[in-house]
Design an enzyme around this catalytic site. Sequence first.
Site, PDB file in Angstrom:
ATOM      1  N   GLU A   1       6.033  32.393  29.551  1.00  0.00           N
ATOM      2  CA  GLU A   1       6.314  33.836  29.516  1.00  0.00           C
ATOM      3  C   GLU A   1       7.284  34.169  28.377  1.00  0.00           C
ATOM      4  OE1 GLU A   1       6.556  31.854  32.182  1.00  0.00           O
ATOM      5  OE2 GLU A   1       5.943  32.868  34.028  1.00  0.00           O
TER       6      GLU A   1
ATOM      7  N   LYS B   1      16.081  27.548  28.493  1.00  0.00           N
ATOM      8  CA  LYS B   1      16.722  26.228  28.500  1.00  0.00           C
ATOM      9  C   LYS B   1      15.725  25.167  28.009  1.00  0.00           C
ATOM     10  CE  LYS B   1      18.519  22.725  31.704  1.00  0.00           C
ATOM     11  NZ  LYS B   1      18.872  22.401  33.089  1.00  0.00           N
TER      12      LYS B   1
ATOM     13  N   HIS C   1      17.399  52.996  55.437  1.00  0.00           N
ATOM     14  CA  HIS C   1      16.256  53.916  55.497  1.00  0.00           C
ATOM     15  C   HIS C   1      14.955  53.173  55.246  1.00  0.00           C
ATOM     16  CE1 HIS C   1      19.050  57.388  55.431  1.00  0.00           C
ATOM     17  NE2 HIS C   1      19.793  56.548  54.730  1.00  0.00           N
TER      18      HIS C   1
ATOM     19  N   GLY D   1      18.999  26.150  35.477  1.00  0.00           N
ATOM     20  CA  GLY D   1      18.735  27.540  35.107  1.00  0.00           C
ATOM     21  C   GLY D   1      19.346  28.520  36.090  1.00  0.00           C
ATOM     22  N   ARG D   2      19.178  28.268  37.387  1.00  0.00           N
ATOM     23  CA  ARG D   2      19.652  29.225  38.394  1.00  0.00           C
ATOM     24  C   ARG D   2      21.166  29.197  38.559  1.00  0.00           C
ATOM     25  NH1 ARG D   2      16.488  25.251  40.361  1.00  0.00           N
ATOM     26  NH2 ARG D   2      17.385  23.698  41.793  1.00  0.00           N
TER      27      ARG D   2
ATOM     28  N   GLU E   1      15.305  28.290  45.443  1.00  0.00           N
ATOM     29  CA  GLU E   1      14.842  27.252  44.517  1.00  0.00           C
ATOM     30  C   GLU E   1      15.712  25.993  44.659  1.00  0.00           C
ATOM     31  OE1 GLU E   1      14.806  27.434  39.886  1.00  0.00           O
ATOM     32  OE2 GLU E   1      12.787  27.997  40.526  1.00  0.00           O
TER      33      GLU E   1
ATOM     34  N   LYS F   1       2.264  26.089  37.651  1.00  0.00           N
ATOM     35  CA  LYS F   1       2.191  26.090  36.181  1.00  0.00           C
ATOM     36  C   LYS F   1       0.962  25.312  35.713  1.00  0.00           C
ATOM     37  CE  LYS F   1       7.169  26.416  35.170  1.00  0.00           C
ATOM     38  NZ  LYS F   1       8.365  25.696  34.653  1.00  0.00           N
TER      39      LYS F   1
HETATM   40  O1  LIG Z   1      15.159  28.752  30.904  1.00  0.00           O
HETATM   41  P1  LIG Z   1      13.765  28.201  30.953  1.00  0.00           P
HETATM   42  O2  LIG Z   1      13.672  26.765  30.558  1.00  0.00           O
HETATM   43  O3  LIG Z   1      12.801  29.076  30.188  1.00  0.00           O
HETATM   44  O4  LIG Z   1      13.290  28.227  32.488  1.00  0.00           O
HETATM   45  C1  LIG Z   1      13.145  29.451  33.162  1.00  0.00           C
HETATM   46  C2  LIG Z   1      12.843  29.133  34.630  1.00  0.00           C
HETATM   47  O5  LIG Z   1      11.638  28.353  34.649  1.00  0.00           O
HETATM   48  C3  LIG Z   1      11.244  27.841  35.919  1.00  0.00           C
HETATM   49  O6  LIG Z   1      10.831  28.898  36.727  1.00  0.00           O
HETATM   50  C4  LIG Z   1      12.354  27.099  36.639  1.00  0.00           C
HETATM   51  O7  LIG Z   1      11.932  26.813  37.969  1.00  0.00           O
HETATM   52  C5  LIG Z   1      13.615  27.947  36.694  1.00  0.00           C
HETATM   53  O8  LIG Z   1      14.659  27.181  37.281  1.00  0.00           O
HETATM   54  C6  LIG Z   1      13.997  28.366  35.282  1.00  0.00           C
HETATM   55  O9  LIG Z   1      15.158  29.167  35.331  1.00  0.00           O
END
Ligand SMILES: O=P(O)(O)OC[C@H]1O[C@H](O)[C@H](O)[C@@H](O)[C@@H]1O
Length: 526
Positions: A213, A207, A382, A264-265, A351, A497
Amino acid sequence: MKNSKSYSLLEELAANPYDLTQAKALEGRFASMKASVMGIDYVYACQRVNDDVVDALQKLADETAAVSQFSRMMGGEKMNKIDGFECEDRQVLHTAMRDVFDDLPEGFLSDTEAVAGAKTEIAKLKVFCDEIENGAITNAKGEKFKEMILVGIGGSDLGPRAVYLALKAFAVEGRKVHFISNVDPDDAAAVLKDADLERSLVCVISKSGSTLETLTNETLVASNFEAAGLNTKDHFVCVTGKDSPMDNPAKYLRSFYMFDYVGGRYSVTSMVGAVMLSFGIGFDNFMGFLRGARKIDLNSQERDVRKNVSLLMALIGIWNRNLLDHETLAVLPYSQALSRFAAHLQQCDMESNGKRINRQGEAVDFATGPIVWGEPGTNGQHAFYQLIHQSETVVPCDFIGFAKSQYQKDLDVKGTSSQQKLLANLIAQSIGLATGKTSENPNQVFPGNRPNSMLFAEQLTPEVMGALLALYENKIAFQGFIWNINSFDQEGVQLGKVLANEIIDIFTGKDVEAINAKEYLKTLGL
Ligand SMILES: O=P(O)(O)OC[C@H]1O[C@H](O)[C@H](O)[C@@H](O)[C@@H]1O
């Protein structure tokens, strides 16, 4: 929340919560303590509540205007904000991504611009899916694509992956989906070893378009395609925010968009989930998934908590978290297909509601989001059920079960099918945790009064999966509304970060102070 009249009543009721261990405690409760939507039953008979508690929870929902806040969120009011302080100050419109079915009854009005944006992207996706299907889009040799590698992390991985695994039984014949999320090079290496790059699409999702990453893994995957003589432009599609650093249509076979008002979530029902799911399980099945989520959004508009399933889940969660002081929530799906659902809910819930200040910037004086965890049953039995049965820590549980398996491939062994054995364990655990068991032997005493609920449906279909996802998304939003916290930002992920970037600077030889990091690195010999 705590200064509301209903909360004082709840505190009085919590002094003597319903005792599930008393004789005949559960008799007659299963039928009466059940709320249903879309054929999904939410049974809360094994929660430590009675009608007085549910009535008081209704009052709490009314006093905190939970349902009207939900409608204001859907209508486009900026619910992602902290008054008087720098904040994201955004709308929250993930529900608009599934408000795309003109034949479904009109509920709260969704923000029209967001609905239009969703419909545009879905139409674009439909064309793309058809072109992949009919061979209008192929690799350089004219061969159809049969694999997709999803590159993303957090909300750009957890939800899409959980839903894909949940619906893999509906996969398009001959197609496979792989996932690369961690910056750990072994994550990508393991996928790249297995994938047939020549026949693979790569869907890069971010997003913000700036997540370390994802950008690192995109470069790494692209280098493997180039080394194989493949032009990334023929294989890579992108899902990002408009005008993000990754928004560069010339670089990709296709670019799809998500919007800043979709967190995002909460983005599985946006293009973040759509592109991969439509490839993996087919566009029609993806639309069925969306439809299930939309039907729950409509149910979430009910003011009567005994009919509004996600609000009821939210209120019982508040009863367990704030009135009975239980710190965690175990999500225990008796369905192996939901193997990553708890992992997705960890991000969506923790989150969103792992917060300590309210929407006016003041410290809260009560507990907020629970620690969410869980694994499918019967495997969990288990692993950790010893603790949830006999330790002093009470763990409220959400069980999830289905009458029918997805593949319908089963065998009667000693008079019962595997599905019957699965369901026998599911129901036994729910009852056992609630009623407990006495014994002369102290080591064999089960204290019981372990509160648990059951979400139960006929079968895990795309529509039921969409409903399950939205039930939890809306539960989490309702809890935030009632707690008066902002469930839609995530300042808590920034510090890590910043520190990581400082250490990366050390690795690249830049002169940074970072005393702690330097001593740490030296101790570890790095
Ligand atoms: O989709 P992106 O911008 O790469 O973000 C990926 C993730 O980054 C961070 O961990 C945010 O806390 C998440 O809410 C998000 O989903």
